[in-house]
Enzyme design. Structure first.
Site, short mmCIF file in Angstrom:
data_model
loop_
_atom_site.label_atom_id
_atom_site.label_comp_id
_atom_site.label_asym_id
_atom_site.label_seq_id
_atom_site.Cartn_x
_atom_site.Cartn_y
_atom_site.Cartn_z
N ASP A 83 0.84 -1.19 0.00
CA ASP A 83 0.00 0.00 0.00
C ASP A 83 0.88 1.26 0.00
O ASP A 83 1.85 1.36 0.76
CB ASP A 83 -0.88 -0.03 1.26
CG ASP A 83 -1.86 1.11 1.29
OD1 ASP A 83 -2.68 1.19 0.37
OD2 ASP A 83 -1.79 1.94 2.24
N GLU A 129 1.31 -0.39 -5.08
CA GLU A 129 0.12 0.43 -5.31
C GLU A 129 0.55 1.89 -5.44
O GLU A 129 0.38 2.69 -4.53
CB GLU A 129 -0.88 0.25 -4.15
CG GLU A 129 -2.21 0.93 -4.39
CD GLU A 129 -2.45 2.17 -3.52
OE1 GLU A 129 -3.38 2.92 -3.84
OE2 GLU A 129 -1.71 2.39 -2.54
#
Ligand code: GLC
Length: 648
Positions: free
Chosen positions: A283, A325
């Site tokens: 993330d 990401e």
């Protein structure tokens, strides 16, 4: 390069851990030695080679060895199978869905009973949105983790997760989980100790006793959530300090200049690997390194850290691929695949966020030119890496492609983006979309877009207006968007609910822990009574589900759409039609999509200018054979229609 001293040093540590280098652990040993030097170099690039950092490097080796020792026989076997296959994630047979276990069906154990639903649809890869402990009301959808190792009670238990993974593995399904690398929740043990004044843990974060350094940082750091969490630092009363909080005020940024943070987070990464994760979604990797005077995004050190993670994973759990990401500018996204001698040696997978946003651009304007202007950038993806291709996910749609791409198509960037924002937020007369603006920043004029696939495609409004023609058009748009991203190359990742045409869910407005964040409008709670309609002919749920199912089965049959760096854009002959050619060995597939609300005419010459002159094209979508006409004649594509054409 081979480093003899390092070899000796590692041998010694392996011996202490009783690793059988010539016997059963030989594959691990080979991986360790093959990657040791680059791992060490990357480590030193960040942490230097002081006595303390050398000590921490040894600890890092210990973490990897320990993780390898904990790895189950099943996973070790899977590692070998994946290694034999090569880049297994390039396959056309993988089809993903991203979902919140609780909103999808209640919890992880119930999810185990839904695997037949995925099989029916054709989904064999599941991205479980964050399931680890996260304080209710201050969770950012689970991206504020207070315990990286404990499944949140809301979703069930660690045991439920393990059971689910096993069940999925038995069915040949893949699993993706997140590691929230950039920050922890303010309720994480490290943050709690830091609050209590523990210096050791204060050094895990960017903590300052006054505003001088925070002020310096904030001069050049863009705000991520300007409406709900302005600024990038939060005052912590308990310890009278300022802490860096780039995202929400309750998400504390981890300080990777501290090697202990890297060590502990690598330990968590490898813990996830040993849970059987096939692709690890890292993330927000763009944010993991900070430097005063910069935007604190996409810094070279962030890439070095990711490369280091990749090397460590290759050694300890090689079957786990890494997804970065990075939802950033097109040029910057490309760098997450690695550059220079690290090309294709950083993240194996990245989100094709540029193309995702450009699909929405095309849908609003009916014009493919901005999308085409961006392709020279996107096509530079190195062989052996792949995209997550998608139309919607749990986040907003950012229009982050470059101004020059918009200008190249003849538009003025500010006005063009403003039009898109208005179009999708329902502020443009005649637009059928019902979305909303997210994170509007009046200082910069920037805003992103929230809304579900169906609502942004006009279904919500069409249903409210009871307008059959508009319903039909919105269903076509949904399928156009999905098909365009399923065949483009990469792993298609659907967002749950989109397979059954879910429109926006406004129930978040009644929950104070969610109402400040309108991304919840496109994170629906699934109603399984309504979902039963997928089997009732003629219902919207059925129209969307069965067509999506068919698209997936077509994709799985055609190896030509696997991601072998085999995508060519067709020379544009009609600016409303996006057309690409997928080729592999002697196979070809022309995919053409009409993004306008009128029938589009495409000269047959478009199919003859790429090395072959087919006489008949078989349409995998309609099941019809189309004789290829003369160059002065045309294929007529219906409004928001598409064809998947294979030369016969
Ligand atoms: C990622 C997530 C997003 C979250 C942010 C902060 O971008 O996708 O949902 O808000 O990271 O963790």
């Amino acid at each position: 390069m081979y480093d003899h001293q390092l070899h000796q040093r590692i041998n010694q540590i392996l011996q202490q851990h009783k690793i059988d280098i010539a016997g059963k652990d030989n594959f691990f040993y080979v991986r360790m030695m093959a990657n040791a030097d680059s791992m060490y170099q990357l480590y030193k690039e960040i942490y230097g080679s002081s006595t303390a950092s050398e000590k921490h490097f040894n600890q890092l080796l210990g973490v990897m060895i320990h993780a390898y020792q904990q790895r189950s026989e099943t996973l070790r076997k899977k590692d070998e199978e994946k290694a034999d296959k090569g880049n297994w994630f390039l396959s056309n047979e993988i089809m993903g869905m991203s979902l919140y276990a609780d909103r999808f069906c209640g919890d992880l154990s119930k999810l185990g009973n839904k695997l037949d639903y995925f099989e029916k649809l054709g989904v064999n890869f599941i991205h479980l949105m964050p399931v680890f402990e996260s304080p209710e009301g201050e969770s950012d959808g689970g991206y504020a983790v207070s315990n990286f190792r404990k499944v949140d009670e809301r979703f069930g238990s660690n045991h439920d997760l393990e059971k689910l993974q096993k069940k999925m593995n038995d069915k040949g399904m893949y699993l993706m989980l997140d590691i929230v690398l950039n920050h922890t929740s303010h309720k994480h043990e490290w943050a709690m100790k830091a609050k209590q004044g523990d210096k050791h843990y204060q050094d895990y974060f960017y903590m300052y006793s006054d505003r001088s350094i925070p002020d310096e940082f904030e001069k050049s750091m863009p705000e991520i959530f300007p409406e709900s969490s302005p600024g990038s630092f939060t005052y912590i009363e308990e310890c009278n300090n300022w802490v860096m909080t780039v995202f929400h005020h309750y998400q504390w940024d981890l300080n990777y200049t501290n090697p202990l943070v890297f060590r502990d987070m690598l330990d968590n990464i490898l813990y996830y690997a040993n849970l059987g994760v096939d692709i690890l979604r890292i993330d927000a990797p763009a944010f993991i390194w900070k430097q005063v005077g910069t935007t604190c995004q996409n810094l070279p050190e962030a890439h070095t850290l990711l490369r280091l993670i990749k090397q460590c994973v290759l050694i300890a759990s090689p079957g786990m691929a890494i997804l970065g990401e990075a939802i950033v500018a097109p040029k910057e996204i490309m760098k997450y695949f690695g550059t220079g001698s690290y090309t294709a040696k950083e993240c194996d997978v990245a989100y094709n966020a540029t193309h995702m946003a450009l699909q929405w651009d095309m849908l609003a304007t009916g014009d493919t030119r901005v999308m085409l202007a961006a392709q020279h950038e996107i096509l530079q993806k190195p062989y052996g890496t792949t995209w997550i291709t998608y139309t919607r996910c749990h986040d907003d749609i950012g229009l982050g492609y470059d101004d020059y791409m918009i200008r190249q198509a003849g538009y003025e960037p500010y006005g063009h983006r403003k039009f898109l924002q208005d179009y999708y937020s329902g502020n443009y007369d005649g637009s059928p979309a019902t979305g909303a603006l997210f994170s509007s920043n009046p200082k910069t004029g920037d805003a992103r877009i929230s809304g579900s696939l169906a609502s942004l495609c006009g279904l919500e409004k069409a249903l409210n207006d009871n307008d059959e023609r508009a319903i039909e058009l919105s269903v076509r748009k949904i399928l156009l968007m999905q098909a365009h991203s399923f065949f483009l190359g990469g792993i298609p990742m659907m967002f749950y609910g989109d397979e059954a045409g879910y429109t926006n869910d406004y129930s978040y407005l009644n929950d104070p822990g969610k109402s400040y964040d309108n991304r919840w409008m496109h994170r629906p709670v699934i109603d399984w009574e309504k979902n039963k309609k997928i089997d009732i002919e003629g219902t919207i749920e059925n129209r969307v589900f069965s067509a999506t199912q068919r698209l997936i089965s077509i994709r799985k049959k055609l190896e030509v759409v696997a991601d072998y760096k085999n995508l060519t854009w067709l020379t544009p002959h009609n600016m409303h039609v996006a057309g690409y050619l997928r080729s592999f060995e002697d196979k070809k597939l022309y995919c053409v999509f009409n993004f306008s609300d009128r029938s589009a005419y495409l000269t047959w010459y478009a199919f003859k200018s790429h090395g072959v002159e087919p006489t008949v094209l078989y349409d995998h979508w309609t099941g019809m054979e189309l004789p290829v006409g003369e160059n002065y004649d045309h294929l007529v594509i219906e409004p928001y229609g598409f064809h998947l054409l294979e030369p016969r």
